[in-house]
Design a protein around this motif. Structure first.
Motif, mmCIF file in Angstrom:
data_model
loop_
_atom_site.group_PDB
_atom_site.id
_atom_site.type_symbol
_atom_site.label_atom_id
_atom_site.label_comp_id
_atom_site.label_asym_id
_atom_site.label_seq_id
_atom_site.Cartn_x
_atom_site.Cartn_y
_atom_site.Cartn_z
ATOM 1 N N ILE B 9 0.836 -1.199 0.000
ATOM 2 C CA ILE B 9 0.000 0.000 0.000
ATOM 3 C C ILE B 9 0.874 1.252 0.000
ATOM 4 O O ILE B 9 0.560 2.247 -0.648
ATOM 5 C CB ILE B 9 -0.925 0.014 1.246
ATOM 6 C CG1 ILE B 9 -2.007 -1.046 1.078
ATOM 7 C CG2 ILE B 9 -1.542 1.382 1.469
ATOM 8 C CD1 ILE B 9 -2.826 -1.296 2.305
ATOM 9 N N ALA B 10 1.995 1.166 0.701
ATOM 10 C CA ALA B 10 2.863 2.337 0.834
ATOM 11 C C ALA B 10 3.405 2.798 -0.514
ATOM 12 O O ALA B 10 3.714 3.969 -0.692
ATOM 13 C CB ALA B 10 4.009 2.036 1.780
ATOM 14 N N SER B 11 3.511 1.887 -1.457
ATOM 15 C CA SER B 11 4.108 2.253 -2.739
ATOM 16 C C SER B 11 3.233 3.238 -3.514
ATOM 17 O O SER B 11 3.698 3.904 -4.430
ATOM 18 C CB SER B 11 4.391 1.007 -3.580
ATOM 19 O OG SER B 11 3.183 0.368 -3.904
ATOM 20 N N ALA B 12 1.975 3.333 -3.145
ATOM 21 C CA ALA B 12 1.069 4.230 -3.870
ATOM 22 C C ALA B 12 1.197 5.676 -3.402
ATOM 23 O O ALA B 12 0.722 6.578 -4.063
ATOM 24 C CB ALA B 12 -0.369 3.765 -3.704
ATOM 25 N N THR B 13 1.842 5.896 -2.273
ATOM 26 C CA THR B 13 1.741 7.218 -1.655
ATOM 27 C C THR B 13 3.081 7.911 -1.446
ATOM 28 O O THR B 13 3.135 8.989 -0.898
ATOM 29 C CB THR B 13 1.080 7.099 -0.270
ATOM 30 O OG1 THR B 13 1.829 6.149 0.498
ATOM 31 C CG2 THR B 13 -0.349 6.655 -0.378
ATOM 32 N N ILE B 14 4.167 7.311 -1.866
ATOM 33 C CA ILE B 14 5.459 7.838 -1.450
ATOM 34 C C ILE B 14 5.855 9.114 -2.187
ATOM 35 O O ILE B 14 6.382 10.045 -1.595
ATOM 36 C CB ILE B 14 6.539 6.740 -1.553
ATOM 37 C CG1 ILE B 14 7.788 7.163 -0.785
ATOM 38 C CG2 ILE B 14 6.831 6.353 -2.984
ATOM 39 C CD1 ILE B 14 8.725 6.032 -0.481
ATOM 40 N N PHE B 15 5.618 9.192 -3.470
ATOM 41 C CA PHE B 15 6.095 10.327 -4.262
ATOM 42 C C PHE B 15 5.343 10.264 -5.578
ATOM 43 O O PHE B 15 5.337 9.232 -6.243
ATOM 44 C CB PHE B 15 7.597 10.144 -4.527
ATOM 45 C CG PHE B 15 8.422 11.409 -4.468
ATOM 46 C CD1 PHE B 15 8.148 12.414 -3.560
ATOM 47 C CD2 PHE B 15 9.519 11.568 -5.301
ATOM 48 C CE1 PHE B 15 8.928 13.560 -3.491
ATOM 49 C CE2 PHE B 15 10.312 12.708 -5.238
ATOM 50 C CZ PHE B 15 10.008 13.709 -4.332
ATOM 51 N N THR B 16 4.729 11.332 -5.995
ATOM 52 C CA THR B 16 4.053 11.329 -7.291
ATOM 53 C C THR B 16 5.001 11.892 -8.350
ATOM 54 O O THR B 16 5.953 12.613 -8.028
ATOM 55 C CB THR B 16 2.782 12.205 -7.263
ATOM 56 O OG1 THR B 16 3.183 13.567 -7.087
ATOM 57 C CG2 THR B 16 1.835 11.789 -6.149
ATOM 58 N N PRO B 17 4.751 11.600 -9.635
ATOM 59 C CA PRO B 17 5.566 12.191 -10.696
ATOM 60 C C PRO B 17 5.609 13.714 -10.610
ATOM 61 O O PRO B 17 6.661 14.320 -10.815
ATOM 62 C CB PRO B 17 4.874 11.704 -11.974
ATOM 63 C CG PRO B 17 4.270 10.397 -11.596
ATOM 64 C CD PRO B 17 3.800 10.605 -10.174
ATOM 65 N N GLN B 19 5.364 15.582 -7.968
ATOM 66 C CA GLN B 19 6.235 15.977 -6.852
ATOM 67 C C GLN B 19 7.701 15.806 -7.225
ATOM 68 O O GLN B 19 8.557 16.605 -6.825
ATOM 69 C CB GLN B 19 5.911 15.141 -5.611
ATOM 70 C CG GLN B 19 4.582 15.539 -4.958
ATOM 71 C CD GLN B 19 4.189 14.615 -3.827
ATOM 72 O OE1 GLN B 19 4.366 13.393 -3.914
ATOM 73 N NE2 GLN B 19 3.643 15.182 -2.764
ATOM 74 N N LEU B 20 7.992 14.741 -7.972
ATOM 75 C CA LEU B 20 9.379 14.510 -8.368
ATOM 76 C C LEU B 20 9.849 15.592 -9.334
ATOM 77 O O LEU B 20 10.985 16.089 -9.224
ATOM 78 C CB LEU B 20 9.526 13.118 -9.000
ATOM 79 C CG LEU B 20 10.938 12.751 -9.458
ATOM 80 C CD1 LEU B 20 11.954 12.863 -8.321
ATOM 81 C CD2 LEU B 20 10.945 11.341 -10.050
#
Lengths: 165, 165
Positions: B9-17, B19-20
């Motif tokens: 689940i954590a992989s969905a929320t870490i950083f969006t394109p 934000q990068l």
């Protein structure tokens, strides 16, 4: 900067927490090689342009890493401080290795929502969990780049930037 | 490094394109301020310990950024090369600003699957799209840190590391 429209699907695939941990520990492994590459005395004394010796920069990295991750994982922040001072390269490497293990231990305890949640790091700096983690990593890369110049000016070949354990 | 179990689940929320992209352009804005902070001649000539002048490092950043993003977006890679050489700070800043706009234009065209897909950057370096992007960013932070020492040794106060546009 102009604004863009990005598919929300992309946000699921860009970087996983495990990949980010591996990325950070890869950089930390390179920083460890930099500590090893310094002559024992120069690690604590050598500087250019009035900047801090590399040991002082490493205290800063250590002061951020484990205390910062604890804050991100728990929402409880201690007061900001550099790591404890030591007197030898061996002691500094021991602090480094202790932090490496602690980071690996704390990482899987970070609740998923904390990466994007707003908080105030060390009670002083507002941002999201992920912004704090990138600050820790980027600050380490930045000051380590400074240490590359210290080594080169001492006539010492630094470890390759791209060769991360 | 020990292995960890991390919730998918954590992989969905870490950083969006998005934000990068903002993160990278923030760093690029700081690099632009560093180019501006150098005296015109020192930008092209000053070095310590046999390292490259800052202009040469900027050519490397520019050689990676837009050509690299094009490769990630399309799967078609040109041969690796530094950016074209210029003679003045104003010309270097113009190249920088052109790349800034191009990065913003290319970014939303990157197909979501390309971030995690294996490829060979510039036909030479294997990795995933996201690993290439972090290499571009980290390499810029690393060499810019080197340029901070150049400025300090010239008695010039560099822009604050944390102050990113």
């Amino acid at each position: 900067m102009s604004t863009q429209t990005v598919s929300p699907i992309a946000s699921a695939t860009i970087f996983t927490p495990q990949q980010l941990l591996t990325h950070w520990q890869g950089h930390r492994g390179l920083t460890r090689k930099m500590i090893e590459a310094f002559p024992d005395d120069k690690l604590f004394t050598y500087s250019i342009g009035g900047m801090r010796p590399f040991s002082e920069l490493v205290y800063e990295f250590l002061g951020m890493a484990v205390p910062g991750l604890n804050g991100i994982a728990t929402g409880k922040w201690q007061k900001w401080a550099d790591a404890e001072k030591v007197n030898t390269k061996a002691e500094l490497l021991a602090l480094w290795d202790e932090a490496t293990a602690q980071i690996n231990d704390i990482w899987p305890t970070i609740p998923a929502h904390r990466f994007q949640e707003q908080d105030v790091a060390f009670g002083q700096w507002p941002g999201t969990g992920i912004s704090f983690i990138f600050y820790f990593i980027d600050n380490e890369i930045h000051h380590r780049g400074q240490a590359y110049v210290y080594l080169r000016s001492l006539g010492i070949e630094p470890p390759a930037f791209w060769d991360r354990p």
